[in-house]
Design a protein around this motif. Structure first.
Motif: not given
Length: 235
Positions: A80-85, A205-210
């Protein structure tokens, strides 16, 4: 064209700004119907609430999402910290540039977005603040900084954004819960309903993160980015 800082940013002034934003963010993570929030739905495992005041005041697309993730909290934080994601999470995100780094807890990014024609592309200049709220709770907060620090890139409209992701660990530090809050103003001549429709999609978009985190294999090359463990903020 790469954005450049037009003046030196005073870290202490940003710290004060981010402290105020942190207080506001944490209040939103706990807000209920009594505070003007309404449950929207649960989609792909993301429970979403949206701010819906009865007095008709502007909402700037303010919304909240919550999802459990079956990975250690430190791995989720490194992602999460890396904004490039943002480019992996959001199909509209076309570029992320690190403009300034103040150490493991504070970064300045330029993030660009391409929106459907005929909408002019947008850019954000945001401060990312990464900190512990307590030993089990990590916060990655982002907020727009004053425009005078970085001139607007030709061909773009400078938008504004506020939000972040709260990362709450289970007792064993083997999994975590992510809570996102987001709001913003796309600026320019866009109808309010369109602004709200675009921004209130962000919690989903949290589902994509998961999915990205739970399928991550450290032994396989990935197009996603993870901050080095040594660069993580410490308690």
């Amino acid at each position: 064209m790469a954005a450049k800082l037009s003046v030196d940013i005073d870290k202490s002034s940003l710290t004060s700004l981010l402290e105020n934003c942190t207080e506001k963010f944490l209040k939103y993570t706990k807000a209920t119907e009594a505070d003007g929030w309404k449950y929207a739905n649960t989609e792909n495992g993301v429970e979403v609430w949206k701010y819906s005041p009865t007095d008709g005041s502007p909402t700037n697309g303010l919304a909240r999402g919550r999802i459990p993730v079956k990975v250690p909290p430190e791995l989720a934080w490194r992602y999460v910290i890396d904004a490039r994601n943002n480019m992996a999470m959001d199909s509209h995100c076309t570029g992320v540039e690190l403009l300034q780094e103040f150490g493991p807890e504070l970064y300045i990014y330029r993030i660009s977005y391409s929106l459907p024609w005929p909408i002019t592309p947008r850019e954000l200049i945001v401060a990312y603040n990464c900190t512990f709220i307590d030993p089990k709770t990590r916060l990655t907060l982002f907020t727009s900084i004053p425009e005078e620090f970085v001139p607007v890139t030709p061909g773009f409209v400078r938008a504004e954004s506020f939000g972040g992701i709260l990362n709450i660990s289970n007792e064993a530090n083997t999994s975590c819960e992510l809570i996102s809050v987001s709001s913003g103003d796309l600026k320019g001549y866009l109808p309010t309903y369109l602004i709200n429709a675009i921004i209130t999609r962000r919690p989903y978009l949290l589902s994509k993160v998961r999915d990205l985190l739970e399928s991550h294999d450290p032994n396989v090359s990935s197009k996603y980015f993870f901050i080095e463990e040594a660069k993580l903020p410490k308690l």
